[in-house]
Enzyme design. Sequence first.
Site, PDB file in Angstrom:
ATOM      1  N   GLY A  24       0.829  -1.211   0.000  1.00 38.31           N
ATOM      2  CA  GLY A  24       0.000   0.000   0.000  1.00 38.31           C
ATOM      3  C   GLY A  24       0.857   1.253   0.000  1.00 38.31           C
ATOM      4  O   GLY A  24       0.474   2.297   0.521  1.00 38.31           O
TER       5      GLY A  24
ATOM      6  N   GLY B 250      -0.419   4.734  -1.015  1.00 40.68           N
ATOM      7  CA  GLY B 250      -1.567   5.270  -0.301  1.00 40.68           C
ATOM      8  C   GLY B 250      -1.232   6.448   0.606  1.00 40.68           C
ATOM      9  O   GLY B 250      -0.080   6.881   0.694  1.00 40.68           O
ATOM     10  N   GLN B 251      -2.245   6.950   1.287  1.00 38.34           N
ATOM     11  CA  GLN B 251      -2.085   8.139   2.134  1.00 38.34           C
ATOM     12  C   GLN B 251      -0.994   7.933   3.182  1.00 38.34           C
ATOM     13  O   GLN B 251      -0.119   8.784   3.360  1.00 38.34           O
ATOM     14  CB  GLN B 251      -3.424   8.463   2.827  1.00 38.34           C
ATOM     15  CG  GLN B 251      -3.387   9.744   3.644  1.00 38.34           C
ATOM     16  CD  GLN B 251      -4.445   9.808   4.745  1.00 38.34           C
ATOM     17  OE1 GLN B 251      -5.080   8.798   5.080  1.00 38.34           O
ATOM     18  NE2 GLN B 251      -4.628  10.988   5.305  1.00 38.34           N
TER      19      GLN B 251
ATOM     20  N   ASP C 290       0.459  -7.795  -5.480  1.00 38.27           N
ATOM     21  CA  ASP C 290      -0.964  -8.110  -5.367  1.00 38.27           C
ATOM     22  C   ASP C 290      -1.113  -9.019  -4.149  1.00 38.27           C
ATOM     23  O   ASP C 290      -0.795 -10.208  -4.206  1.00 38.27           O
ATOM     24  CB  ASP C 290      -1.430  -8.811  -6.648  1.00 38.27           C
ATOM     25  CG  ASP C 290      -2.895  -9.211  -6.567  1.00 38.27           C
ATOM     26  OD1 ASP C 290      -3.531  -8.962  -5.523  1.00 38.27           O
ATOM     27  OD2 ASP C 290      -3.398  -9.786  -7.552  1.00 38.27           O
TER      28      ASP C 290
ATOM     29  N   TYR D  59     -15.506  -3.389   6.350  1.00 41.11           N
ATOM     30  CA  TYR D  59     -14.140  -2.963   6.715  1.00 41.11           C
ATOM     31  C   TYR D  59     -13.851  -3.280   8.188  1.00 41.11           C
ATOM     32  O   TYR D  59     -12.807  -3.833   8.533  1.00 41.11           O
ATOM     33  CB  TYR D  59     -14.018  -1.461   6.444  1.00 41.11           C
ATOM     34  CG  TYR D  59     -12.698  -0.834   6.799  1.00 41.11           C
ATOM     35  CD1 TYR D  59     -11.547  -1.138   6.098  1.00 41.11           C
ATOM     36  CD2 TYR D  59     -12.616   0.114   7.823  1.00 41.11           C
ATOM     37  CE1 TYR D  59     -10.340  -0.530   6.414  1.00 41.11           C
ATOM     38  CE2 TYR D  59     -11.426   0.730   8.138  1.00 41.11           C
ATOM     39  CZ  TYR D  59     -10.280   0.405   7.442  1.00 41.11           C
ATOM     40  OH  TYR D  59      -9.086   1.012   7.751  1.00 41.11           O
TER      41      TYR D  59
ATOM     42  N   LYS E  82     -11.122  -5.808  10.032  1.00 45.88           N
ATOM     43  CA  LYS E  82     -10.116  -5.363  11.006  1.00 45.88           C
ATOM     44  C   LYS E  82     -10.165  -6.213  12.273  1.00 45.88           C
ATOM     45  O   LYS E  82      -9.130  -6.471  12.890  1.00 45.88           O
ATOM     46  CB  LYS E  82     -10.306  -3.873  11.327  1.00 45.88           C
ATOM     47  CG  LYS E  82      -9.883  -2.959  10.175  1.00 45.88           C
ATOM     48  CD  LYS E  82      -8.431  -3.175   9.770  1.00 45.88           C
ATOM     49  CE  LYS E  82      -7.955  -2.229   8.700  1.00 45.88           C
ATOM     50  NZ  LYS E  82      -6.588  -2.553   8.216  1.00 45.88           N
TER      51      LYS E  82
HETATM   52  N1  SER Z   1     -10.015   6.390   8.247  1.00 44.92           N
HETATM   53  C1  SER Z   1     -10.664   5.115   8.131  1.00 44.92           C
HETATM   54  C2  SER Z   1     -11.932   5.212   7.381  1.00 44.92           C
HETATM   55  O1  SER Z   1     -12.592   6.202   7.493  1.00 44.92           O
HETATM   56  C3  SER Z   1     -10.907   4.532   9.486  1.00 44.92           C
HETATM   57  O2  SER Z   1      -9.869   3.685   9.811  1.00 44.92           O
HETATM   58  O3  SER Z   1     -12.284   4.285   6.710  1.00 44.92           O
END
Ligand code: SER
Length: 330
Positions: free
Chosen positions: A21, A24-25, A66, A156, A160
């Site tokens: 990743g 990513g940010q 991947d 999500y 986690k």
């Molecule tokens: N920043 C994330 C989200 O908003 C939370 O872990 O999905």
Amino acid sequence: MRLVSITKQKQISETMILVTGAAGQIGTELVSELRQRHGPQNVLAGRHKTPLPEEIASSGPSEIVDVTNLDQLKAIVQSHNVTRIFHLSSILSALAESNIHAAHQVNINGVFNILTVALEANVEQVIIPSSIAAFGADTPRESTPNDTIQRPSTTYGISKVFTELMGNYFYTRFKLDVRGLRLPGVLSWKTEPTAGTTDYAVAMFYGAIAHNKYECYLGPDTILPMMYMPDAIKSLLDLSTASINTLSHHSDFNVHAMSFTPSELASAIKKINPQFSITYNVDPLRQSIADSWPSSLDDSAARKEWGWQPDFDMAALVNDMYSNLEDKLK
Ligand code: SER
């Protein structure tokens, strides 16, 4: 750290860190910091579909990774002699709701592949961030304890909880050093986040600087935990370097820095840019996600076990973020 004997008397440690990743940010900033600390050649930037920013692509090694492809992942980890993995690839909360199949592939199968490959390839440590999304509507919302009810209602969040439990399982069952912490909304100005529920906070700065206005998809009083990127990077690196002997938890630490609402953030931005104005157009999906998350976290376990302490409060974040983003967008 893997030790390589070069003479009978002298030993050097050989490190190769893979960051998945990496486009990513968080990934872009973590790769830069790790390359400063360990040398550019020792940090492998793994990206999938999103191209790497030029400074990451040109400053050290990179691979297309991947995480849903076990064989490809194993080949990369073995050919680069990876010793530590920061596994950041993930489909964030809002995007995951629009494609739960892809979210399952990346956020659940991908995590399991990373742990499996790490074990088989003798990787010494794996760091995988969890999230405030690992909590749900049944969790105490204020000052959420580290160890409490976790019944998230998002795909999500479910992934986690899987990540935390599987990380702890790989540590207990196989002694693989897996560590993780529950990040809140992370604000930053270098790489724009787009797929999360907390990302309104970053988008508000872009709106204020570019157009003096922002339409917020969460209601004005939606309070959520937030953190500035330098503290998020610090938390990942401090957890990674903590002595394992001091840890009672492993893959599931709360970390807290600040909490605010959209209306409080708008007021703070208005102090810097008096022309700024905010309007609200609530998106029911993202609002319901936000309403199921904690408003603040009890992070005493992280403070006690590895010395966690944030550097930025809301005022410091807003000033630093606004001026850096303004410079960037000029
Ligand atoms: N920043 C994330 C989200 O908003 C939370 O872990 O999905």
